[in-house]
Write a protein that holds these residues in place. Structure first.
Motif, PDB file in Angstrom:
ATOM      1  N   ALA A 417      39.457  53.623  37.368  1.00 19.80           N
ATOM      2  CA  ALA A 417      38.041  53.276  37.517  1.00 19.80           C
ATOM      3  C   ALA A 417      37.724  51.946  36.834  1.00 19.80           C
ATOM      4  N   GLU A 418      38.274  51.720  35.647  1.00 19.95           N
ATOM      5  CA  GLU A 418      38.024  50.472  34.921  1.00 19.95           C
ATOM      6  C   GLU A 418      38.604  49.279  35.671  1.00 19.95           C
ATOM      7  N   ASN A 419      39.784  49.456  36.273  1.00 17.53           N
ATOM      8  CA  ASN A 419      40.383  48.370  37.050  1.00 17.53           C
ATOM      9  C   ASN A 419      39.524  48.018  38.255  1.00 17.53           C
ATOM     10  N   VAL A 420      39.016  49.032  38.944  1.00 16.98           N
ATOM     11  CA  VAL A 420      38.177  48.779  40.116  1.00 16.98           C
ATOM     12  C   VAL A 420      36.867  48.122  39.703  1.00 16.98           C
ATOM     13  N   LYS A 421      36.294  48.592  38.578  1.00 18.36           N
ATOM     14  CA  LYS A 421      35.035  48.023  38.102  1.00 18.36           C
ATOM     15  C   LYS A 421      35.191  46.543  37.729  1.00 18.36           C
ATOM     16  N   ALA A 422      36.383  46.155  37.278  1.00 13.00           N
ATOM     17  CA  ALA A 422      36.619  44.752  36.933  1.00 13.00           C
ATOM     18  C   ALA A 422      36.464  43.847  38.147  1.00 13.00           C
ATOM     19  N   TYR A 423      36.699  44.397  39.358  1.00 10.06           N
ATOM     20  CA  TYR A 423      36.548  43.615  40.580  1.00 10.06           C
ATOM     21  C   TYR A 423      35.142  43.727  41.162  1.00 10.06           C
ATOM     22  N   ALA A 424      34.366  44.703  40.674  1.00 10.72           N
ATOM     23  CA  ALA A 424      32.983  44.878  41.127  1.00 10.72           C
ATOM     24  C   ALA A 424      32.111  45.174  39.903  1.00 10.72           C
TER      25      ALA A 424
END
Length: 535
Positions: A417-424
């Motif tokens: 989730a943190e990795n995806v949030k870094a892109y959005a």
């Protein structure tokens, strides 16, 4: 004891990793003549099993028996770059002895080194030529070989040995289209026993039987991969029909139980009312009550048992249905109008010298093909802005995202989730989780650290990060996306790309995958970029 026709026999095999992760427990396998394709999900234990058979790993319990000599081609192949080609082929000693005898040295040790293999050089050159390596000098070192050539050279060494049993682990992973076709031919002409771990559907078309490793057991299917798919599809259709029948039976038994309880309640109420009207003595009223309760208990028990049996049948039917989770996503923000320019390459010269001219409009789907070393990855990185061209102009007027082979865009120390949030970064946590659920990262799985993901999970997380990015990509670049993905993961990737509405450029040697994602144009890079016919 092994049956005379059994080439590989694993009996009561058990193995676990140092951290306690159990891979196999009480495992049995008997491989007979012919070519066997060993398939299964990532993490099922296919490569571990092959390493156990080859003796690279020691089982905790059980035994492995191989009839005759075996050869093993591992997935992660490393070559000593200072080693000579003839040494890698295992024929250096025989060649040196042969040359010594030809020079007049008749020492007995030379004849011993040669044995019966007087045509060793001719066989070596013929084998290399068969695998597209005919240009290699037997005296040169292997340091200049590409990864794909190293795989083919090691395969040539195994073919020269002519073992009784040949074990291949993902042999086509680093091979380009031409090299793959040569390997397919070598597999097709192999006269002995062969066990191939692979996710390459084209390679699996050349096997005689499929062995699927699933939940610690092997299920056998006669024929090649196409026959396997037909059989599994028919089995799944039957299993899903049985689930529907079992669900209907459960609902019917639930209705019957409710109706029986209602009737018994009414009967008990009516009986009590009649007893009061008749002014029955208490002793008789109690007797009638006990009889009614016993009857009610028997009726309820009968219906309860029927419901329990129906639920058991439903559970068994559901277990027969494969749970290879599907991805179903809709990405409207990636939409590109048909006439919009997405990419413009004007006489772009890549760092190594190849040229590329390309005009890409609308949601086209481009397959980028070519031999290993032709520069496909370099071209993708140049389009993505990671490399500067040596000459020419590049125009990318839409958001672009690039997924490299290495999948190194994820931070291993952060959760999915943190990795995806870094892109959005503008998206809320709930929105991120809702989107990740569609990529099969639900609940605790979204909190799993990227560094602990399997190969297929890591790819899915990386793809989710790019497709859910803000701004969303309207040009997506994928570099060999199906390498090391199991068949279920390839299917999930195909499903995810079905929801993508932008332009796509995919560098890949996996023709069935490319056809499955609806490629609209095929481009080959070989000195320059040119349109080619569909393979």
């Amino acid at each position: 004891m092994a049956h005379p026709t059994t080439a590989v026999l694993c009996t009561d095999l058990g193995f676990e990793w140092a951290d306690g992760t159990v891979v196999l427990d009480g495992f049995h396998l008997a491989v007979g003549p012919g070519r066997t394709g060993l398939i299964g999900l990532n993490g099922a234990g296919k490569s571990t099993l092959l390493r156990l058979i080859a003796g690279e790993l020691t089982p905790a319990t059980g035994t492995v028996h191989i009839s005759g000599e075996f050869g093993y081609l591992p997935q992660d192949l490393t070559l000593d770059t200072a080693q000579r080609v003839d040494e890698a082929l295992g024929i250096r000693a025989a060649r040196e002895a042969l040359h010594a005898i030809e020079s007049g040295d008749t020492d007995e040790r030379h004849f011993t080194a040669i044995g019966e293999d007087w045509d060793v050089e001719e066989r070596a050159r013929a084998t290399l030529d068969k695998l597209g390596l005919g240009r290699l000098d037997l005296d040169r070192t292997t340091g200049e070989l590409s990864g794909g050539e190293a795989v083919l050279l090691q395969l040539a060494a195994l073919l020269l040995r002519r073992p009784d049993v040949l074990l291949l682990d993902e042999p086509t992973n680093n091979l380009d289209r031409h090299a793959r076709s040569l390997l397919y031919q070598a597999v097709e002409s192999w006269p002995g026993v062969m066990v191939i771990v692979s996710h390459d559907r084209e390679l699996l078309q050349h096997v005689d039987q499929i062995a699927e490793l699933r939940d610690g057991t092997v299920t056998w299917y006669g024929g090649n991969f196409a026959a396997y798919e037909r059989t599994v599809a028919a089995q799944q259709e039957t299993a899903e029909r049985l689930v529907r029948v079992a669900e209907a039976d459960v609902q019917r038994q639930q209705r019957d139980l409710i109706e029986a309880r209602t009737k018994l309640a009414r009967s008990a109420s009516y009986g009590k009312k009649r007893s009061v009207q008749r002014n029955d003595p208490k002793i008789f009223a109690g007797k009638f009550k006990r009889q009614a309760e016993e009857t009610a208990g028997r009726v309820k028990g009968m219906h309860t048992d029927r419901l329990a049996e129906a639920k058991e049948r439903l559970t068994a039917a559901e277990e027969a249905v494969r749970d290879d989770a599907e991805i179903r996503i809709d990405l409207p923000r990636t939409f590109v109008p048909p006439g919009r320019t997405v990419l413009h390459l004007d006489r772009v010269r890549l760092p190594y010298g190849a040229y590329a001219d390309l005009e890409l409009r609308g949601p086209e789907r481009i397959a980028l093909v070519g031999r290993n070393g032709a520069g496909k990855t370099t071209l993708l990185r140049t389009i993505a802005g990671e490399l500067a061209p040596s000459a020419g102009e590049i125009g990318v007027p839409v958001p672009v995202r690039y997924l490299p082979q290495r999948l190194d865009l994820l931070d291993d120390g952060r959760s999915v989730a943190e990795n995806v949030k870094a892109y959005a970064p503008g998206a809320g946590d709930n929105a991120i989780r809702a989107r990740l659920a569609r990529f099969q990262f639900r609940g605790a799985r979204a909190e799993q650290l990227a560094g602990t993901l399997s190969g297929g999970e890591r790819f899915r997380a990386a793809l989710a990060a790019l497709l859910l990015a803000d701004p969303p990509p309207q040009l997506l670049l994928l570099d060999e996306p199906t390498n090391s993905l199991d068949l279920a993961s390839v299917r999930q990737l195909t499903q995810a790309l079905a929801g993508y509405q932008g332009a796509l450029i995919v560098a890949s040697h996996d023709v069935p995958f490319l056809r499955g994602i609806g490629i609209t144009r095929w481009l080959e890079l070989d000195g320059e970029l040119r349109t080619v016919d569909t393979p």
